[in-house]
Design an enzyme around this catalytic site. Structure first.
Site, PDB file in Angstrom:
ATOM      1  N   HIS A 103       0.852  -1.189   0.000  1.00 47.43           N
ATOM      2  CA  HIS A 103       0.000   0.000   0.000  1.00 47.43           C
ATOM      3  C   HIS A 103       0.888   1.239   0.000  1.00 47.43           C
ATOM      4  CE1 HIS A 103      -4.135  -1.656   1.499  1.00 47.43           C
ATOM      5  NE2 HIS A 103      -3.619  -2.369   0.504  1.00 47.43           N
TER       6      HIS A 103
ATOM      7  N   TYR B 263      -9.805   5.461   6.608  1.00 49.79           N
ATOM      8  CA  TYR B 263     -10.030   5.887   7.981  1.00 49.79           C
ATOM      9  C   TYR B 263     -11.072   7.005   7.932  1.00 49.79           C
ATOM     10  CZ  TYR B 263      -5.774   3.452   9.508  1.00 49.79           C
ATOM     11  OH  TYR B 263      -4.829   2.510   9.805  1.00 49.79           O
TER      12      TYR B 263
ATOM     13  N   PRO C 184      -5.569   0.497  18.314  1.00 54.86           N
ATOM     14  CA  PRO C 184      -5.277  -0.025  16.975  1.00 54.86           C
ATOM     15  C   PRO C 184      -5.257   1.025  15.872  1.00 54.86           C
ATOM     16  CG  PRO C 184      -7.499  -0.619  17.666  1.00 54.86           C
ATOM     17  CD  PRO C 184      -6.829  -0.018  18.864  1.00 54.86           C
TER      18      PRO C 184
ATOM     19  N   LYS D 214      -0.084   0.018  15.010  1.00 59.70           N
ATOM     20  CA  LYS D 214       1.264  -0.027  15.580  1.00 59.70           C
ATOM     21  C   LYS D 214       1.510  -1.190  16.538  1.00 59.70           C
ATOM     22  CE  LYS D 214       2.717   3.445  13.335  1.00 59.70           C
ATOM     23  NZ  LYS D 214       3.423   3.084  12.097  1.00 59.70           N
TER      24      LYS D 214
ATOM     25  N   TYR E 141       3.360   6.571   9.849  1.00 61.57           N
ATOM     26  CA  TYR E 141       2.552   5.420   9.452  1.00 61.57           C
ATOM     27  C   TYR E 141       3.409   4.319   8.837  1.00 61.57           C
ATOM     28  CZ  TYR E 141      -1.772   3.021   8.200  1.00 61.57           C
ATOM     29  OH  TYR E 141      -2.797   2.092   8.112  1.00 61.57           O
TER      30      TYR E 141
END
Length: 389
Positions: free
Chosen positions: A72, A200, A292, A296, A384
């Site tokens: 991704h 998200y 979550p 991580k 990220y």
């Protein structure tokens, strides 16, 4: 029994540490409280940072991940119907890998089996001893008998409820915790993902996340009350609520189906200091937990493993003890940054019970700033994909 490193906990952190030590010629024995079947049945996140992907290559277990995992290069952030993309590749030159934690664990088991490793399951009453001496050992109950495992070092990869952290004296141990006033209701379904990247989503009804395991297996989450149970939510009720919380264009192409797993997870942040006591070192959930949001959990465990296995190998090969002596300080420096990022994403995207109208406007402004600021997007992307070890 005798080994060089006793590893308490046979989840992905303990198995990865064992495999990396094996590749460097350091012997270990893994003690796991549950059965192998139970360990492999746990449904966990599947977003791997660059650092963990590199560790899997070093451990010699990356072949199936490279073949079946999904790279991704970015992720989508939504606020109501407004949606934008964070381009990891453009902003950092890196990416993440979507590959289920269960698959990571399965690959590690196969590698340890092939090496003839000692991984003992259904070990109860595990207790470390003499941690501040040069001769620590572990006692445990297995197959009807009490056993003793002598070793040079102990790695506590035994999770939040394991015995290792409790061995650090209360006079030394400090614990920091934040409990969030909501949970995540997660559904696994044999359906194609709604998008080829994660979404998200913040909405006035609460947070939602659209994720996946592979091209025909999707994982979706919605923010829920801590008092809820999975039985409170029918599949239809879940899908209807998910549609309300994601952008209309995503809701229109959402493919639904029967859930094959449904669970609710509470959210919290937790850190234990220090992460070592004498010759015992904590890794992963034994020392820290993140919500979550931001994916991580497994990745912070992997960063601990990275520091610990390199420190142990340096000690055995060169007599160098600097890495061992500074393990806790080094690991915690990165952990607190991951904790900050997970806390930030959680507060950015969820609706909190005590939020005022001002708080909601600030949240909207924060998301808008992220949408239009290259600097803000770069900061998010760097965290990220994973800060360097």
């Amino acid at each position: 029994m005798r080994t060089q490193v006793a590893i308490i906990g046979g989840g992905p952190a303990g198995l990865l540490l064992s495999q990396l030590l094996h590749k460097a010629g350091v012997a270990s024995v893994v003690l796991e409280r549950r059965s192998r079947e139970y360990v492999l049945s746990r449904i966990r996140a599947g977003v791997l940072e660059t650092g963990l992907v590199n560790l899997m290559h070093e451990a010699g277990i990356a072949e199936r991940m490279d073949r079946e995992g999904f790279i991704h290069d970015g992720t989508l952030i939504a606020n109501g119907n407004d949606q934008f993309r964070i381009d990891f590749k453009e902003l950092t030159g890196s990416h993440v890998m979507v590959y289920g934690q269960t698959e990571v664990t399965r690959d590690l088991y196969e590698a340890r089996d092939a090496a003839g490793a000692t991984v003992m399951h259904e070990c109860s009453g595990v207790k470390p001893h003499d941690l501040t001496t040069d001769a620590p050992y572990v006692t445990f109950f297995h197959e009807g008998a009490v056993h003793r495992l002598d070793c040079d070092f102990i790695a506590g990869c035994d999770g939040f409820h394991g015995p290792c952290r409790q061995e650090i004296p209360l006079s030394v141990r400090r614990e920091f915790e934040k409990v969030y006033p909501f949970g995540w209701l997660g559904v696994l379904s044999e359906t194609p993902p709604v998008d080829n990247e994660l979404i998200y989503s913040n909405s006035e009804r609460g947070f939602a996340l659209c994720s996946m395991r592979n091209a025909n297996l999707s994982r979706y989450y919605i923010q829920c009350q801590l008092s809820d149970t999975p039985d409170d939510w029918t599949d239809d009720a879940f899908w209807d609520e998910l549609r309300r919380r994601i952008p209309e264009e995503a809701a229109d192409r959402l493919v639904t189906g029967p859930s094959i797993e449904k669970s609710i997870a509470p959210l919290r942040s937790f850190v234990c200091e220090p992460m070592q006591w004498g010759r015992m070192f904590l890794c992963g959930d034994a020392a820290h937990i993140v919500p979550p949001t931001g994916a991580k959990g497994l990745n912070t465990a992997a960063s601990d493993v990275n520091y610990l296995w390199r420190a142990l190998v340096a000690w055995y090969k060169d007599g160098e003890r600097g890495g061992i002596d500074t393990y806790s300080e080094t690991a915690l420096a990165r952990i607190w940054k991951a904790e900050r990022f997970s806390w930030w994403m959680t507060t950015l995207l969820h609706r909190l019970p005590e939020q005022s109208e001002f708080d909601i406007r600030m949240q909207d402004a924060d998301i808008a700033y992220l949408q239009h600021s290259t600097a803000a997007q770069t900061a998010m992307a760097e965290n990220y994909v994973g800060l360097p070890y």
